[in-house]
Write an enzyme that holds these catalytic residues in place. Sequence first.
Site, mmCIF file in Angstrom:
data_model
loop_
_atom_site.group_PDB
_atom_site.id
_atom_site.type_symbol
_atom_site.label_atom_id
_atom_site.label_comp_id
_atom_site.label_asym_id
_atom_site.label_seq_id
_atom_site.Cartn_x
_atom_site.Cartn_y
_atom_site.Cartn_z
ATOM 1 N N HIS A 5 -1.250 -10.008 -2.835
ATOM 2 C CA HIS A 5 -2.408 -9.690 -3.175
ATOM 3 C C HIS A 5 -3.416 -10.531 -4.461
ATOM 4 C CE1 HIS A 5 -4.312 -5.688 -5.482
ATOM 5 N NE2 HIS A 5 -2.974 -4.705 -4.592
ATOM 6 N N HIS A 55 2.828 0.514 -3.079
ATOM 7 C CA HIS A 55 2.915 -1.364 -3.233
ATOM 8 C C HIS A 55 4.753 -1.878 -3.763
ATOM 9 C CE1 HIS A 55 -0.697 -2.325 -2.728
ATOM 10 N NE2 HIS A 55 -1.333 -2.388 -3.740
ATOM 11 N N TYR A 110 -6.773 -11.335 -5.590
ATOM 12 C CA TYR A 110 -8.251 -11.031 -6.325
ATOM 13 C C TYR A 110 -8.887 -12.108 -6.039
ATOM 14 C CZ TYR A 110 -6.444 -6.646 -8.343
ATOM 15 O OH TYR A 110 -5.729 -5.306 -8.581
ATOM 16 N N ASP A 129 -12.019 0.547 -0.584
ATOM 17 C CA ASP A 129 -10.088 0.656 -0.923
ATOM 18 C C ASP A 129 -9.118 1.219 0.146
ATOM 19 O OD1 ASP A 129 -8.082 0.047 -1.522
ATOM 20 O OD2 ASP A 129 -8.251 1.279 -3.766
ATOM 21 N N ASN A 170 0.593 -1.373 -0.096
ATOM 22 C CA ASN A 170 0.076 -0.221 0.260
ATOM 23 C C ASN A 170 0.717 1.297 0.006
ATOM 24 O OD1 ASN A 170 -2.448 2.238 0.498
ATOM 25 N ND2 ASN A 170 -3.251 -0.205 0.524
ATOM 26 N N ARG A 171 0.173 1.934 0.554
ATOM 27 C CA ARG A 171 0.608 3.570 0.394
ATOM 28 C C ARG A 171 2.061 4.283 1.612
ATOM 29 N NH1 ARG A 171 -3.622 2.960 -2.367
ATOM 30 N NH2 ARG A 171 -3.337 3.602 -4.839
ATOM 31 N N GLN A 198 -6.476 -4.562 4.150
ATOM 32 C CA GLN A 198 -6.876 -3.927 3.011
ATOM 33 C C GLN A 198 -7.714 -3.899 2.706
ATOM 34 O OE1 GLN A 198 -4.977 -0.540 2.558
ATOM 35 N NE2 GLN A 198 -7.404 0.174 0.852
ATOM 36 N N GLU A 226 -6.256 -7.537 1.161
ATOM 37 C CA GLU A 226 -4.938 -7.995 2.070
ATOM 38 C C GLU A 226 -3.985 -7.470 3.742
ATOM 39 O OE1 GLU A 226 -3.546 -4.678 -0.767
ATOM 40 O OE2 GLU A 226 -5.634 -4.926 -1.235
HETATM 41 C C1 BGC Z 1 -4.662 0.057 -3.019
HETATM 42 C C2 BGC Z 1 -5.485 0.285 -4.405
HETATM 43 C C3 BGC Z 1 -4.932 -0.394 -5.746
HETATM 44 C C4 BGC Z 1 -5.213 -1.398 -5.775
HETATM 45 C C5 BGC Z 1 -4.185 -2.412 -7.245
HETATM 46 C C6 BGC Z 1 -4.685 -2.049 -3.154
HETATM 47 O O1 BGC Z 1 -4.034 -2.327 -2.642
HETATM 48 O O2 BGC Z 1 -5.335 -0.406 -2.537
HETATM 49 O O3 BGC Z 1 -5.805 1.471 -3.866
HETATM 50 O O4 BGC Z 1 -5.320 0.418 -7.051
HETATM 51 O O5 BGC Z 1 -4.665 -2.111 -4.833
HETATM 52 O O6 BGC Z 1 -3.246 -1.667 -7.243
#
Ligand code: BGC
Length: 401
Positions: A220, A146, A222, A295, A120-121, A332, A360
Amino acid sequence: MLSPGLIGGLTACMLTIFLPQTVQSRDAASAAKKKEVKPEMNVEVKPFGEIPEGQKVDLYTLTNSGGLKAEIMTYGAIVVSLQVPDRGGKTDDIVLGYGNLTDYLANNPYFGAIVGRYGNRIGKGKFALDGVEYSLAANNGENHLHGGIKGFDKVVWKAEPIKHRDGVGVKLMYLSKDGEEGYPGSLNCTVTYTLTGRNELKIEYLATTDKPTVVNLTHHGYFNLTGCQRDIMGHELMLNADLFTPVDAGLIPTGELRPVRGTVMDFARPTPIGARIDPDAVNRDEQLKFGGGYDHNWVLNGGGRSLTLAARVYEPTTGRVMEVLTTEPGIQFYCGNFLDGTITGKNGFVYKHRYGFCLETQHYPDSPNKPGFPSTVLRPGEKYQTTTIYRFSTRKAARLR
Ligand code: BGC
């Protein structure tokens, strides 16, 4: 004198030899059937191509006795597929991804990957540690996402198969050099995926460093428990969290821990993901506007101490249930808001808006700049050690009245 065991053995052997053909083949057929129903735990490895720089990539296939099968490749430590039975025993691949390496190299929005060094950020891609300021790539607007331009999802990991009492798996190793993507310290990482006999995909993370640094590793994947037949809006989600970390328009936490109660972020009781995601545009929740849907990071109740139930997802049409347990303090929940139908994945499936969700497990985003959040600092001599489990089961259909 012949022992009773030996006599028994001889009789069995003679029976095998002299029994009429039909009985023998019936036995063989039932043995094969038994085998089919309960396959052995197994791990196999095969080549899966190579990256343009020439490094070879392998694909590990893990199977357990409960019908689960996971394919994991050494590029990005990516879970390429995960076969899980539904309530009728029919198996489907319940994760998004591609069928070949080339497609992953061309465009991967982190499908199935291990994300690092920081999941994440990090706001503006900057943080200070022990009085030194570090600058990371701004690869998400003005922010760092990431792990940067070439994060752990885009490197080839060393790997070895493992087989023990708990299950079968693959141990993946990566040495992230001092200064890689701007982070200080050489970070020695091991991520072990195990498919257990209890129908779990267990992920164990381990890291050590030779200089103070920050670490936040996550998976990560999906997921789409319908087997990607439709969007994920009908999945019922429970999050074991009373608080979440609200964000600004760039999805950076403000630092506040806000109660979810009475808001669209409240998943304490199982609720369809789509139930409150698109309420009328005028009154739409500001937090949902920022994320284009969910998100956000939820603060797990009792999280960060021992392995705790973080989330449960139930998909009513197939009966599949996925539980997430973790030692991490946050999770997340991202519901594929940025998927828009431009990606065609495995088996020709088009990944439209909200066709997959991610859970996540992590430390909170931007922790290096938020002294009030649990720390993500790792120092020499310390061990970064976390565990997350994705556990699968099924539930019967609810009876209609
Ligand atoms: C983030 C999203 C992002 C996604 C794919 C997630 O973990 O929170 O904002 O778009 O990952 O990169």
